[in-house]
Design a protein around this motif. Structure first.
Motif, PDB file in Angstrom:
ATOM      1  N   PHE A  40      -5.096  67.174  75.566  1.00 17.49           N
ATOM      2  CA  PHE A  40      -3.558  67.414  75.515  1.00 17.49           C
ATOM      3  C   PHE A  40      -2.915  66.745  74.550  1.00 17.49           C
ATOM      4  O   PHE A  40      -3.469  65.547  74.195  1.00 17.49           O
ATOM      5  CB  PHE A  40      -3.067  67.555  76.912  1.00 17.49           C
ATOM      6  CG  PHE A  40      -3.099  66.024  77.221  1.00 17.49           C
ATOM      7  CD1 PHE A  40      -2.142  65.148  77.366  1.00 17.49           C
ATOM      8  CD2 PHE A  40      -4.135  65.322  77.749  1.00 17.49           C
ATOM      9  CE1 PHE A  40      -2.063  63.786  77.771  1.00 17.49           C
ATOM     10  CE2 PHE A  40      -4.291  64.099  78.358  1.00 17.49           C
ATOM     11  CZ  PHE A  40      -3.159  63.179  78.229  1.00 17.49           C
ATOM     12  N   ASP A  41      -1.740  67.242  73.847  1.00 16.62           N
ATOM     13  CA  ASP A  41      -0.757  66.343  73.333  1.00 16.62           C
ATOM     14  C   ASP A  41       0.503  66.088  74.029  1.00 16.62           C
ATOM     15  O   ASP A  41       0.937  67.009  74.865  1.00 16.62           O
ATOM     16  CB  ASP A  41      -0.214  67.213  72.283  1.00 16.62           C
ATOM     17  CG  ASP A  41      -1.418  67.303  71.035  1.00 16.62           C
ATOM     18  OD1 ASP A  41      -2.298  66.388  70.910  1.00 16.62           O
ATOM     19  OD2 ASP A  41      -1.604  68.513  70.548  1.00 16.62           O
ATOM     20  N   LEU A  42       0.721  64.796  74.338  1.00 15.42           N
ATOM     21  CA  LEU A  42       2.102  64.510  74.844  1.00 15.42           C
ATOM     22  C   LEU A  42       3.196  64.535  74.082  1.00 15.42           C
ATOM     23  O   LEU A  42       3.324  63.815  73.147  1.00 15.42           O
ATOM     24  CB  LEU A  42       2.053  63.085  75.201  1.00 15.42           C
ATOM     25  CG  LEU A  42       3.078  62.470  76.257  1.00 15.42           C
ATOM     26  CD1 LEU A  42       3.586  63.391  77.590  1.00 15.42           C
ATOM     27  CD2 LEU A  42       2.981  61.237  76.446  1.00 15.42           C
ATOM     28  N   VAL A  43       4.015  65.888  74.075  1.00 17.22           N
ATOM     29  CA  VAL A  43       4.837  66.242  73.249  1.00 17.22           C
ATOM     30  C   VAL A  43       6.037  65.210  73.149  1.00 17.22           C
ATOM     31  O   VAL A  43       6.879  64.677  72.236  1.00 17.22           O
ATOM     32  CB  VAL A  43       5.325  67.591  73.242  1.00 17.22           C
ATOM     33  CG1 VAL A  43       6.461  68.262  72.456  1.00 17.22           C
ATOM     34  CG2 VAL A  43       4.107  68.508  73.105  1.00 17.22           C
ATOM     35  N   ASP A  44       6.690  65.074  74.615  1.00 15.40           N
ATOM     36  CA  ASP A  44       7.738  64.290  74.692  1.00 15.40           C
ATOM     37  C   ASP A  44       7.806  63.680  76.179  1.00 15.40           C
ATOM     38  O   ASP A  44       7.307  64.249  76.926  1.00 15.40           O
ATOM     39  CB  ASP A  44       9.074  64.975  74.450  1.00 15.40           C
ATOM     40  CG  ASP A  44      10.305  64.254  74.072  1.00 15.40           C
ATOM     41  OD1 ASP A  44      10.226  62.845  74.158  1.00 15.40           O
ATOM     42  OD2 ASP A  44      11.325  64.840  74.371  1.00 15.40           O
ATOM     43  N   PHE A  45       8.384  62.480  76.326  1.00 11.01           N
ATOM     44  CA  PHE A  45       8.784  62.140  77.761  1.00 11.01           C
ATOM     45  C   PHE A  45      10.161  61.373  77.834  1.00 11.01           C
ATOM     46  O   PHE A  45      10.664  60.876  76.784  1.00 11.01           O
ATOM     47  CB  PHE A  45       7.581  61.305  77.963  1.00 11.01           C
ATOM     48  CG  PHE A  45       7.610  59.604  77.562  1.00 11.01           C
ATOM     49  CD1 PHE A  45       8.113  58.640  77.957  1.00 11.01           C
ATOM     50  CD2 PHE A  45       6.874  59.434  76.245  1.00 11.01           C
ATOM     51  CE1 PHE A  45       8.268  57.472  77.374  1.00 11.01           C
ATOM     52  CE2 PHE A  45       6.847  58.343  75.770  1.00 11.01           C
ATOM     53  CZ  PHE A  45       7.513  57.257  76.438  1.00 11.01           C
ATOM     54  N   LYS A  46      10.609  61.287  78.912  1.00  8.54           N
ATOM     55  CA  LYS A  46      12.201  60.451  79.190  1.00  8.54           C
ATOM     56  C   LYS A  46      11.898  59.870  80.539  1.00  8.54           C
ATOM     57  O   LYS A  46      11.321  60.398  81.260  1.00  8.54           O
ATOM     58  CB  LYS A  46      13.241  61.512  78.964  1.00  8.54           C
ATOM     59  CG  LYS A  46      14.348  60.811  79.067  1.00  8.54           C
ATOM     60  CD  LYS A  46      15.595  61.835  78.817  1.00  8.54           C
ATOM     61  CE  LYS A  46      16.849  61.205  78.812  1.00  8.54           C
ATOM     62  NZ  LYS A  46      18.031  62.152  78.863  1.00  8.54           N
ATOM     63  N   ILE A  49       4.184  68.420  77.818  1.00  7.93           N
ATOM     64  CA  ILE A  49       2.588  68.464  77.185  1.00  7.93           C
ATOM     65  C   ILE A  49       2.217  69.718  76.639  1.00  7.93           C
ATOM     66  O   ILE A  49       3.075  70.772  76.520  1.00  7.93           O
ATOM     67  CB  ILE A  49       1.523  68.223  78.293  1.00  7.93           C
ATOM     68  CG1 ILE A  49       1.492  69.126  79.336  1.00  7.93           C
ATOM     69  CG2 ILE A  49       1.918  66.588  78.655  1.00  7.93           C
ATOM     70  CD1 ILE A  49       0.381  69.020  79.891  1.00  7.93           C
ATOM     71  N   ASN A  50       1.270  69.719  75.590  1.00  9.32           N
ATOM     72  CA  ASN A  50       0.783  71.050  75.029  1.00  9.32           C
ATOM     73  C   ASN A  50      -0.705  71.095  75.376  1.00  9.32           C
ATOM     74  O   ASN A  50      -1.365  70.007  74.813  1.00  9.32           O
ATOM     75  CB  ASN A  50       1.126  70.858  73.596  1.00  9.32           C
ATOM     76  CG  ASN A  50       0.785  72.346  73.014  1.00  9.32           C
ATOM     77  OD1 ASN A  50      -0.338  72.448  72.707  1.00  9.32           O
ATOM     78  ND2 ASN A  50       1.669  73.102  72.785  1.00  9.32           N
ATOM     79  N   ILE A  68      -6.728  59.218  81.767  1.00 11.88           N
ATOM     80  CA  ILE A  68      -7.100  60.456  81.956  1.00 11.88           C
ATOM     81  C   ILE A  68      -8.125  61.072  81.008  1.00 11.88           C
ATOM     82  O   ILE A  68      -8.820  62.130  81.434  1.00 11.88           O
ATOM     83  CB  ILE A  68      -5.608  61.298  81.577  1.00 11.88           C
ATOM     84  CG1 ILE A  68      -4.806  61.218  83.016  1.00 11.88           C
ATOM     85  CG2 ILE A  68      -5.814  62.857  81.871  1.00 11.88           C
ATOM     86  CD1 ILE A  68      -3.410  61.418  82.889  1.00 11.88           C
ATOM     87  N   GLU A  69      -8.025  60.795  79.670  1.00 10.02           N
ATOM     88  CA  GLU A  69      -8.940  61.502  78.722  1.00 10.02           C
ATOM     89  C   GLU A  69     -10.287  61.092  79.080  1.00 10.02           C
ATOM     90  O   GLU A  69     -11.387  61.864  78.784  1.00 10.02           O
ATOM     91  CB  GLU A  69      -8.432  61.266  77.481  1.00 10.02           C
ATOM     92  CG  GLU A  69      -7.126  61.784  77.010  1.00 10.02           C
ATOM     93  CD  GLU A  69      -7.175  62.147  75.584  1.00 10.02           C
ATOM     94  OE1 GLU A  69      -7.486  61.135  74.465  1.00 10.02           O
ATOM     95  OE2 GLU A  69      -6.536  63.181  75.348  1.00 10.02           O
TER      96      GLU A  69
END
Length: 530
Positions: A396-402, A422-423, A514-515
């Motif tokens: 997965f790709d972590l696109v953004d977080f806040k 995520i994507n 996780i990975e």
């Protein structure tokens, strides 16, 4: 055949008395497993009377299947002027349910009359009654002869009477304790010899390090006939610490011809020492004999030249024997032997001289310079190797977080919120979660997102979270190292992240955790399919 020496580890009891040490129940279980795996014979797991957490731990550890070690509960002789069956300390020890028990009793007349305020005769009865009471109930009792050496110096006759009371009552061994840590090796040798000659019971040695001689004193006692060594695995303990068992074991087995742990376990000595240091969340002493990173390091000039020609020129043993490695600090050829075994678990065809190995070591050095330490975080190191070898699949790709942190109106109430995006293979998912602090909230939000794609993650949970400041001189701008332990109920793995941002470091470790789970699940499916 080498003479056998019993190893009795007190990291979880004596080590827990060191400043800054606070073991969780999970920490203790990890350390028990590590000590058992390396072949330690006895593990003193705590005092169930003095600490309710220890009694709780003894209940939990009963379900742990150990291959080599036996657990030991620790406590004192009965209190003065009461019966053993009425003593709350002994009741708690019996509740711990261990077959083996360590009982300490006074051997120094000064302590008897001035500290516990009883008579010399009553103290001998306290020793005899307690050990007799426990052995009658089928327990194997180690008698820790507290302050034996100071007592022997001041009143030899009484110190020996205390040992006789224990021996006559059925103690399985007499453990001579340099409790104040002030004796020197020649004194320990002389007094240990006298005890070995006087008693048929096995003799043990327990040294503190207040004069800097705990290891030397332990070796001196063994040379005079002691057959059991006590200490903590990397030496931490109250005041100046205890005899460092990683050093004592290596000296006994590599230098003195004794057998302390199985020979095949010696190459795990370094990894076990470092694992215990990480689990205890202490800064590992890299100058520690045998197991420190600097124990076989060479820097500059003729030392490197000589060591490259023949390592015996500047090394007292071959480092690989105890699982350590030679380091040339100003050279390009350091570190290969430390990583090749891990590389070959993933790619057996790669040799230590291959280009892939060189690239992995180069990347390892870069990360270590940034503050990474992969001892105790083997799963992150596995991912590093896979990425360098092209055997890594991003799930997965972590696109953004806040992260949002708030303090509630109620006193003491803290809350945090996390939002992640995520994507996964072109599909985007967002989630938000509330947690007890920002890392907990981030973990929950990330898992909530990913469980839609990877349901197997529902079985995983965090078991430990540790933060270490790497350079306190930078105050709040310091880099931090975060270690996260994760379990799926069967296996447990640890990952690492380093950053000046504690959230960023935590996120790196969370993603790695996780990975590594998803990667292993994928490989399991492939093996089953084949």
């Amino acid at each position: 055949m080498d003479r056998k020496i019993s190893v009795f580890d007190s990291t979880l009891r004596d080590g827990a008395q060191a400043e800054g040490i606070s073991f969780s129940a999970e920490d203790k279980l990890k350390i028990v497993r590590a000590l058992d795996a390396i072949g330690v014979e006895f593990i003193e797991a705590g005092n169930p009377f003095s600490n309710p957490k220890d009694l709780e731990f003894f209940q939990k550890v009963k379900d742990l299947r150990l291959e080599n070690a036996r657990l030991v509960a620790f406590g004192s002789t009965r209190r003065k002027d009461i019966l053993p069956q009425d003593d709350d300390n002994l009741k708690s020890i019996l509740l711990a349910g261990t077959e083996h028990i360590a009982i300490f009793g006074k051997c120094w007349d000064f302590h008897v009359t001035d500290i516990i305020n009883t008579t010399l005769e009553e103290n001998l009865r306290m020793i005899s009654d307690t050990i007799g009471y426990l052995t009658e109930r089928g327990k194997e009792v180690f008698f820790d002869a507290e302050h034996f050496f100071d007592g022997y110096k001041n009143n030899r006759e009484y110190a020996m009477k205390a040992l006789k009371a224990a021996s006559d009552a059925g103690a399985r061994s007499l453990v001579l304790c340099d409790t104040n840590g002030g004796c020197l090796p020649h004194e320990i040798a002389e007094m240990t010899r006298a005890v070995v000659e006087a008693f048929d019971v096995p003799v043990g040695i327990h040294c503190h390090n207040d004069s800097g001689c705990a290891v030397a004193n332990t070796l001196a006692a063994v040379a005079e006939g002691a057959s059991e060594i006590q200490g903590t695995f990397i030496g931490f303990g109250e005041r100046c610490g205890n005899a460092n068992l990683s050093t004592v074991i290596a000296n006994l087995q590599q230098k003195m011809g004794y057998s302390a742990i199985p020979e095949e376990s010696m190459e795990r000595l370094t990894e076990t020492a470092r694992f215990i240091g990480e689990t205890a969340n202490i800064s590992f002493d890299e100058n520690m004999p045998y197991v420190g990173r600097n124990a076989f390091s060479h820097k500059g000039g003729m030392h490197i030249d000589a060591a490259m020609k023949n390592s015996r020129s500047f090394e007292h043993i071959e480092p690989s024997v105890i699982g350590n490695s030679r380091r040339f600090l100003m050279s390009e050829v350091s570190g290969r032997s430390t990583v090749i075994k891990n590389i070959q678990k993933i790619a057996p065809n790669i040799s230590k001289d291959s280009e892939e190995t060189r690239m992995i070591i180069k990347r390892l050095k870069e990360l270590e310079h940034m503050g990474y330490q992969f001892e105790g975080a083997e799963s992150s190191f596995e991912l590093l190797i896979r990425k360098q070898l092209g055997k890594y699949k991003p799930f997965f790709d972590l696109v953004d977080f806040k992260i949002i942190g708030e303090r509630g109106q109620e006193a003491g109430e803290h809350s945090a919120y996390a939002m992640v995006k995520i994507n996964v293979e072109g599909t985007t998912k967002m989630s938000a979660a509330e947690g007890d602090g920002p890392v907990n909230a981030l973990d929950k939000a990330l898992r909530e997102c990913l469980e839609n794609f990877y349901p197997v993650l529902k079985k995983t949970s965090l078991t430990d979270y540790k933060v270490r400041v790497l350079d306190s001189r930078d105050a709040t701008a310091s880099k931090v190292r975060v270690l996260i332990s994760t379990t799926d109920g069967v296996n447990e793995w640890t990952t690492i992240g380093v950053s000046k941002d504690i959230i960023g470091a935590s996120l790196t470790a969370l993603v790695d955790a996780i990975e590594i789970k998803l990667l292993r699940e994928l490989e399991l499916k492939i093996r089953n399919y084949m």
